[in-house]
Design a protein around this motif. Structure first.
Motif, PDB file in Angstrom:
ATOM      1  N   MET A 160      61.089 -40.583  49.760  1.00 31.65           N
ATOM      2  CA  MET A 160      60.652 -39.236  50.097  1.00 31.65           C
ATOM      3  C   MET A 160      60.543 -39.123  51.618  1.00 31.65           C
ATOM      4  N   PRO A 161      61.517 -38.467  52.271  1.00 35.70           N
ATOM      5  CA  PRO A 161      61.449 -38.306  53.730  1.00 35.70           C
ATOM      6  C   PRO A 161      60.284 -37.416  54.136  1.00 35.70           C
ATOM      7  N   ARG A 162      60.015 -37.403  55.436  1.00 32.73           N
ATOM      8  CA  ARG A 162      58.889 -36.628  55.943  1.00 32.73           C
ATOM      9  C   ARG A 162      59.057 -35.135  55.661  1.00 32.73           C
ATOM     10  N   LYS A 163      60.273 -34.607  55.784  1.00 33.34           N
ATOM     11  CA  LYS A 163      60.478 -33.169  55.589  1.00 33.34           C
ATOM     12  C   LYS A 163      60.333 -32.755  54.128  1.00 33.34           C
ATOM     13  N   GLU A 164      60.353 -33.717  53.214  1.00 33.41           N
ATOM     14  CA  GLU A 164      60.173 -33.408  51.799  1.00 33.41           C
ATOM     15  C   GLU A 164      58.722 -33.592  51.357  1.00 33.41           C
ATOM     16  N   GLN A 165      57.841 -33.872  52.306  1.00 32.60           N
ATOM     17  CA  GLN A 165      56.426 -34.067  51.985  1.00 32.60           C
ATOM     18  C   GLN A 165      55.623 -32.831  52.362  1.00 32.60           C
ATOM     19  N   SER A 166      54.523 -32.626  51.671  1.00 24.53           N
ATOM     20  CA  SER A 166      53.598 -31.550  52.008  1.00 24.53           C
ATOM     21  C   SER A 166      52.569 -32.077  52.988  1.00 24.53           C
ATOM     22  N   ARG A 167      52.254 -31.258  53.991  1.00 25.71           N
ATOM     23  CA  ARG A 167      51.316 -31.735  55.026  1.00 25.71           C
ATOM     24  C   ARG A 167      49.904 -31.887  54.481  1.00 25.71           C
ATOM     25  N   LEU A 168      49.607 -31.271  53.336  1.00 24.86           N
ATOM     26  CA  LEU A 168      48.265 -31.368  52.758  1.00 24.86           C
ATOM     27  C   LEU A 168      48.064 -32.641  51.948  1.00 24.86           C
ATOM     28  N   GLU A 169      49.148 -33.361  51.656  1.00 23.96           N
ATOM     29  CA  GLU A 169      49.084 -34.463  50.703  1.00 23.96           C
ATOM     30  C   GLU A 169      49.143 -35.824  51.387  1.00 23.96           C
ATOM     31  N   SER A 170      48.392 -36.731  50.838  1.00 27.84           N
ATOM     32  CA  SER A 170      48.462 -38.145  51.231  1.00 27.84           C
ATOM     33  C   SER A 170      48.183 -38.966  49.971  1.00 27.84           C
ATOM     34  N   PHE A 171      48.939 -40.043  49.801  1.00 26.77           N
ATOM     35  CA  PHE A 171      48.849 -40.815  48.562  1.00 26.77           C
ATOM     36  C   PHE A 171      48.506 -42.265  48.867  1.00 26.77           C
ATOM     37  N   ALA A 172      47.837 -42.866  47.899  1.00 26.72           N
ATOM     38  CA  ALA A 172      47.497 -44.287  47.999  1.00 26.72           C
ATOM     39  C   ALA A 172      48.531 -45.104  47.231  1.00 26.72           C
ATOM     40  N   ILE A 173      48.655 -46.380  47.597  1.00 24.12           N
ATOM     41  CA  ILE A 173      49.594 -47.266  46.918  1.00 24.12           C
ATOM     42  C   ILE A 173      49.185 -47.398  45.455  1.00 24.12           C
ATOM     43  N   GLY A 174      50.160 -47.212  44.550  1.00 21.15           N
ATOM     44  CA  GLY A 174      49.886 -47.305  43.121  1.00 21.15           C
ATOM     45  C   GLY A 174      49.528 -45.976  42.475  1.00 21.15           C
ATOM     46  N   GLU A 175      49.373 -44.909  43.267  1.00 16.86           N
ATOM     47  CA  GLU A 175      49.016 -43.604  42.705  1.00 16.86           C
ATOM     48  C   GLU A 175      50.228 -42.980  42.018  1.00 16.86           C
ATOM     49  N   ARG A 176      49.980 -42.313  40.878  1.00 13.39           N
ATOM     50  CA  ARG A 176      51.050 -41.661  40.134  1.00 13.39           C
ATOM     51  C   ARG A 176      51.081 -40.178  40.475  1.00 13.39           C
ATOM     52  N   VAL A 177      52.267 -39.689  40.798  1.00  7.36           N
ATOM     53  CA  VAL A 177      52.441 -38.275  41.151  1.00  7.36           C
ATOM     54  C   VAL A 177      53.717 -37.755  40.501  1.00  7.36           C
ATOM     55  N   ARG A 178      53.813 -36.422  40.441  1.00  5.39           N
ATOM     56  CA  ARG A 178      55.020 -35.782  39.924  1.00  5.39           C
ATOM     57  C   ARG A 178      55.898 -35.347  41.096  1.00  5.39           C
ATOM     58  N   VAL A 179      57.184 -35.694  41.015  1.00  2.95           N
ATOM     59  CA  VAL A 179      58.111 -35.377  42.104  1.00  2.95           C
ATOM     60  C   VAL A 179      59.379 -34.763  41.513  1.00  2.95           C
ATOM     61  N   ILE A 180      60.128 -34.096  42.378  1.00  2.47           N
ATOM     62  CA  ILE A 180      61.418 -33.503  41.998  1.00  2.47           C
ATOM     63  C   ILE A 180      62.539 -34.383  42.552  1.00  2.47           C
ATOM     64  N   ILE A 181      63.532 -34.703  41.724  1.00  2.00           N
ATOM     65  CA  ILE A 181      64.708 -35.424  42.220  1.00  2.00           C
ATOM     66  C   ILE A 181      65.546 -34.439  43.019  1.00  2.00           C
ATOM     67  N   SER A 182      65.555 -34.610  44.318  1.00  2.00           N
ATOM     68  CA  SER A 182      66.215 -33.655  45.209  1.00  2.00           C
ATOM     69  C   SER A 182      67.721 -33.894  45.300  1.00  2.00           C
ATOM     70  N   ARG A 183      68.116 -35.139  45.500  1.00  2.27           N
ATOM     71  CA  ARG A 183      69.543 -35.469  45.611  1.00  2.27           C
ATOM     72  C   ARG A 183      69.721 -36.982  45.450  1.00  2.27           C
ATOM     73  N   VAL A 184      70.959 -37.386  45.203  1.00  2.00           N
ATOM     74  CA  VAL A 184      71.298 -38.804  45.089  1.00  2.00           C
ATOM     75  C   VAL A 184      72.415 -39.081  46.078  1.00  2.00           C
ATOM     76  N   GLU A 185      72.182 -40.017  46.986  1.00  2.97           N
ATOM     77  CA  GLU A 185      73.137 -40.310  48.050  1.00  2.97           C
ATOM     78  C   GLU A 185      73.767 -41.678  47.824  1.00  2.97           C
ATOM     79  N   LYS A 186      75.072 -41.748  48.095  1.00  2.00           N
ATOM     80  CA  LYS A 186      75.757 -43.047  48.045  1.00  2.00           C
ATOM     81  C   LYS A 186      75.796 -43.610  49.448  1.00  2.00           C
ATOM     82  N   ALA A 187      74.962 -44.596  49.700  1.00  2.00           N
ATOM     83  CA  ALA A 187      74.876 -45.200  51.030  1.00  2.00           C
ATOM     84  C   ALA A 187      75.446 -46.609  50.984  1.00  2.00           C
TER      85      ALA A 187
END
Length: 492
Positions: free
Chosen positions: A165-192
């Motif tokens: 999750m890059p910085r531009k895909e994050q909300s400025r109001l949110e911060s998460f701890a290691i191991g926390e479960r959250v709901r996210v949207i699959i934005s794209r899949v890149e072949k790197a």
């Protein structure tokens, strides 16, 4: 019964989520590479894994030709006679497999090389598996676990793969701890180069849409439809909804009793503000709703094809309509898909005044264009600041008489000249004022019938009413500008 090697391959395949045959092919390719390196040959080598015994056989493959003259490359081809010495059943055009001894001779370096090839093949297969699985799930909401933080990016575990999750895909109001479960949207899949990267987002508008579908049964069953969403993550979201059932209030269904439904979504988004708006097909009505909480005075469609609206609000509502750093109007424009210009009543009034002023300036006519005004009279009027016919027409007789050198007769002359000028503009007809000293004659344009000037008749009639009985002819003569001898009755 499967060998221990094959069982290990099968377990590795299940762990990586790939086809066991891919791992088997990787092992066979690794043995081929090691064998070619050991024998230092350019032969066409092939390897096979025996599933039962677990042994891997390597052999060189040559194509069988009929005569020695047909052999173009001895490394890749063999004659039929030589081939039948090794395999009596071989035919022309077939393949002869010549075994290569590998057991106990490949050594440590060959084994290390084989290991690298196996790992590389497995990684490639794993990348393809991940890419093929998640490329079809773009836009889907998934449960993820926060795994680690790498600089500004957050790494999540989404099951069979890691996601970023890059910085531009994050909300400025949110911060998460290691191991926390959250709901996210699959934005794209890149072949790197390092393999497919699944990029997830908490800032996408689709997240709000999925949350509403989860919380509002009317949206899930299709009774209420989400028509548009505009979002600035961490700040505000505007969502336009409409109901397919006239008995169901779309906005009320999304808000819920005492706001329970929308409050649940706000908590999920860590306090992000949400405006729920009723959708309208009419862009004017929709714009009024979209700019809430500001009250709109009027909305005008500037250009239908370019989708351009002009919104006028009260002076006290301007800052509210624009919003903090233009956020409210920006989200409204994104929600409508139209360009919106917001103006206050005062700004609109000034704009109209400027347009009217420019229009007046464009239609200003110099005094020199009016026939019937002498040069001396034009100079007197110009000295008083009157330089256009329009300004002269707006002045009252009292204002004109207040100018030095202008008396009642001059005022009448000016009035006649101005009336003739405007009459000529409207119909191409007009009476030209007679020069001083010439009375009783009124020149007219060629081809135009002589008609009495309405203003002149009214002046004569007014003067006649104010005069004493028996002096009508004298008054008429004076109004025409001529001198007449007094009648006998007047002399007496």
């Amino acid at each position: 019964m499967a060998s221990e090697l094959y069982n290990t391959i099968d377990a590795l395949s299940r762990e990586k989520g790939i086809d066991p045959q891919i791992v088997v092919s990787a092992v066979e390719d690794a043995i081929v590479v090691a064998t070619r390196k050991y024998y230092k040959t350019q032969e066409n080598l092939r390897a096979e894994l025996d599933k039962e015994s677990g042994k891997i056989r390597a052999f060189a493959v040559k194509t069988v030709v009929e005569t020695p003259e047909q052999v173009e490359d001895p490394v890749l081809q063999v004659t039929l006679d030589d081939a039948r010495k090794l395999d009596p059943n071989v035919e022309i055009g077939g393949e002869l497999q010549i075994p290569k001894v590998t057991e106990g001779i490949l050594g440590r370096i060959a084994a290390q090389l084989a290991k690298q090839v196996i790992f590389q093949k497995v990684r490639e297969a794993e990348r393809d598996t991940v890419y093929n699985e998640y490329i079809s799930r773009v836009g889907e909401i998934v449960n993820a676990t926060v795994k680690r933080v790498e600089g500004p990016d957050m790494i999540f575990d989404i099951g069979k793969a890691e996601s970023r999750m890059p910085r531009k895909e994050q909300s400025r109001l949110e911060s998460f701890a290691i191991g926390e479960r959250v709901r996210v949207i699959i934005s794209r899949v890149e072949k790197a180069s390092k393999g497919p990267q699944v990029v997830v987002s908490r800032a996408a508008p689709e997240l709000v849409q999925h949350l509403f579908q989860t919380e509002v049964p009317e949206i899930y069953d299709g009774t209420v439809v989400i028509r548009a969403i505009a979002r600035e993550a961490g700040e505000r979201t505007k969502i336009a909804v409409m109901s397919k059932d006239k008995d169901v209030d779309a906005v009320g269904a999304c808000v819920g009793m005492k706001g329970m439904r929308v409050q649940s979504i706000i908590r999920e988004l860590r306090g992000e503000k949400i405006d729920i708006i009723e959708y309208h097909e009419d862009p004017v009505t929709f714009a009024e709703k979209a700019l809430q909480p500001a009250k709109v005075s009027r909305v005008t469609v500037v250009d239908q094809s370019e989708k351009h609206l002009e919104v006028v609000v009260d002076d006290t509502q301007l800052s509210l309509a624009i919003g903090k750093k233009g956020q409210n109007v920006r989200l409204a424009a994104k929600l409508l898909g139209w360009k919106i210009d917001i103006k206050s009543e005062e700004e609109k009034r000034q704009e109209v005044e400027q347009q009217m002023s420019a229009l007046v300036q464009q239609t200003a006519t110099p005094l020199e264009n009016v026939t019937g005004l002498g040069e001396g009279l034009v100079e007197k009027l110009s000295a008083a600041g009157i330089t256009t016919v329009e300004a002269l027409a707006d002045m009252t007789p009292e204002q004109l008489e207040a100018i030095e050198g202008i008396g009642p007769k001059t005022v009448e002359k000016i009035s006649l000249a101005v009336n003739n000028y405007f009459a000529s503009l409207e119909g191409g007809e007009g009476v030209v004022a007679a020069p001083e000293g010439e009375a009783g004659e009124t020149p007219v344009e060629e081809g135009v019938a002589e008609t009495p000037v309405e203003g002149e008749i009214q002046e004569i009639a007014v003067a006649a009413e104010e005069a004493e009985p028996g002096s009508v002819e004298e008054v008429a003569a004076q109004a025409e500008g001529g001198e007449q001898e007094p009648s006998a009755e007047t002399k007496e």
